[in-house]
Design an enzyme around this catalytic site. Structure first.
Site, short mmCIF file in Angstrom:
data_model
loop_
_atom_site.label_atom_id
_atom_site.label_comp_id
_atom_site.label_asym_id
_atom_site.label_seq_id
_atom_site.Cartn_x
_atom_site.Cartn_y
_atom_site.Cartn_z
CG ASP A 1 -0.31 -0.54 2.48
OD1 ASP A 1 0.93 -0.52 2.56
OD2 ASP A 1 -1.03 -0.98 3.38
CG ASN B 1 -9.01 -1.01 11.53
OD1 ASN B 1 -8.10 -1.75 11.16
ND2 ASN B 1 -9.41 0.04 10.85
CG HIS C 1 -5.99 -2.07 8.49
ND1 HIS C 1 -6.00 -0.72 8.79
CD2 HIS C 1 -4.70 -2.46 8.71
CE1 HIS C 1 -4.79 -0.34 9.14
NE2 HIS C 1 -3.99 -1.37 9.12
CD GLU D 1 -8.51 1.31 7.31
OE1 GLU D 1 -8.57 0.35 8.11
OE2 GLU D 1 -7.75 2.27 7.47
C1 F6R Z 1 1.26 -1.35 5.96
C2 F6R Z 1 0.18 -2.33 6.15
C3 F6R Z 1 -0.72 -2.22 7.34
C4 F6R Z 1 0.05 -2.48 8.62
C5 F6R Z 1 -0.89 -2.38 9.82
C6 F6R Z 1 -0.17 -2.59 11.12
O1 F6R Z 1 1.95 -1.65 4.77
O2 F6R Z 1 0.01 -3.18 5.34
O3 F6R Z 1 -1.76 -3.16 7.23
O4 F6R Z 1 0.62 -3.75 8.57
O5 F6R Z 1 -1.47 -1.10 9.84
O6 F6R Z 1 0.73 -1.56 11.31
P1 F6R Z 1 1.78 -1.64 12.49
O7 F6R Z 1 2.54 -2.87 12.25
O8 F6R Z 1 2.62 -0.40 12.35
O9 F6R Z 1 0.99 -1.69 13.75
#
Ligand code: F6R
Length: 258
Positions: free
Chosen positions: A66, A135, A137, A142
């Site tokens: 992403d 959440n 995702h 989302e």
């Molecule tokens: C970012 C991604 C997101 C993160 C998620 C957890 O490339 O794919 O899904 O993996 O937001 O983020 P952290 O690991 O920073 O808590």
């Protein structure tokens, strides 16, 4: 889905890295799906250590999950920069073999369709590394994301903007939009490897692993994948009702089970 509970966050990183190393040893031109954020960073650090011990990542291809919309690539918060500084450089990957979704394209929809086409042209993703949001995702899919969605622009949930404010000067600076591989795109990877550490992720992990398949918990889509491995530490596992049922693994002994 296979759930492995490790004694610490560091073990999660080592165990995840071992899976990547095994793939690359077998297939030096493997295609990796690259998550960013805190969750996989211990795994990337371990991979950098493995590179120092002679593992060659220079032919590995990569597709990031992403990107934010509207942030210049050179900004430290852009996933383009994060992928460059936390993954490509420490692992000695070839930057020309690594793609990150384009959050600055004039026609975002077209750029997203081209991204999916580039993944397909590379032969698909061999191993998709995933983190999970508080959440539920994965990528930036989302809650309410279609379970068959493709790479596309998406609005970030308020909780995600709050959680990611730590990378910006203020929460108001966190972009409102992103582009993300879709859940359908992610499901096409040959293998999924989700890593999570810490109490903050316990509820999301429990809902993804033990809850019903639901677009309100996008990570629950892993239940549909034939080769999904979830590697978590004890704290991220603390919300699981059936934790006795899953594999508990201890440090280097974990290797025996994979
Ligand atoms: C970012 C991604 C997101 C993160 C998620 C957890 O490339 O794919 O899904 O993996 O937001 O983020 P952290 O690991 O920073 O808590």
């Amino acid at each position: 889905m296979e759930i492995v509970i490790m004694p610490s966050a560091e073990h999660v990183g080592r165990f995840a890295a071992e899976r990547v190393v095994r793939l690359v040893a077998r297939r030096p031109q493997a295609v990796l799906g690259l998550a960013t954020g805190s969750s996989p960073s211990a795994a990337y650090s371990e991979l950098a250590r493995r590179r120092a011990k002679g593992i060659d990542f220079s032919r590995v291809r990569g597709f990031a999950l992403d990107e934010y919309v509207g942030i210049p690539r050179e900004a430290p918060q852009s996933y383009f920069s994060v992928v460059r500084t936390e993954i490509v450089e420490p692992l000695g990957m070839d930057p020309s073999l690594i793609r990150v979704p384009d959050g600055l394209a004039v026609d975002l929809e077209a750029a997203c369709a081209e991204y999916d086409a580039a993944i397909a042209a590379a032969g698909g993703i061999d191993l998709q590394i995933l983190g999970i949001g508080g959440n539920g995702h994965i990528g930036f899919n989302e809650p309410t994301s279609s379970l068959s969605s493709r790479t596309r622009p998406k609005a970030l949930a308020p909780r995600t903007r709050r959680d990611n404010a730590r990378f910006f000067a203020a929460e108001a600076d966190v972009p409102e939009y992103c582009v993300t591989q879709g859940l359908g795109t992610i499901l096409e990877a040959a293998e999924l490897l989700l890593v999570a550490q810490g109490e903050d992720k316990a509820e999301a992990i429990a809902r993804a692993v033990e809850g019903p398949l639901s677009s309100f918990v996008p990570a629950s889509v892993l239940q549909l994948h034939p080769r999904a491995l979830v590697i978590i530490d004890e704290t991220a596992a603390s919300g699981l009702r059936n934790s006795d049922y899953y594999r508990h693994a201890l440090g280097s002994e974990a290797d025996r089970w994979v």
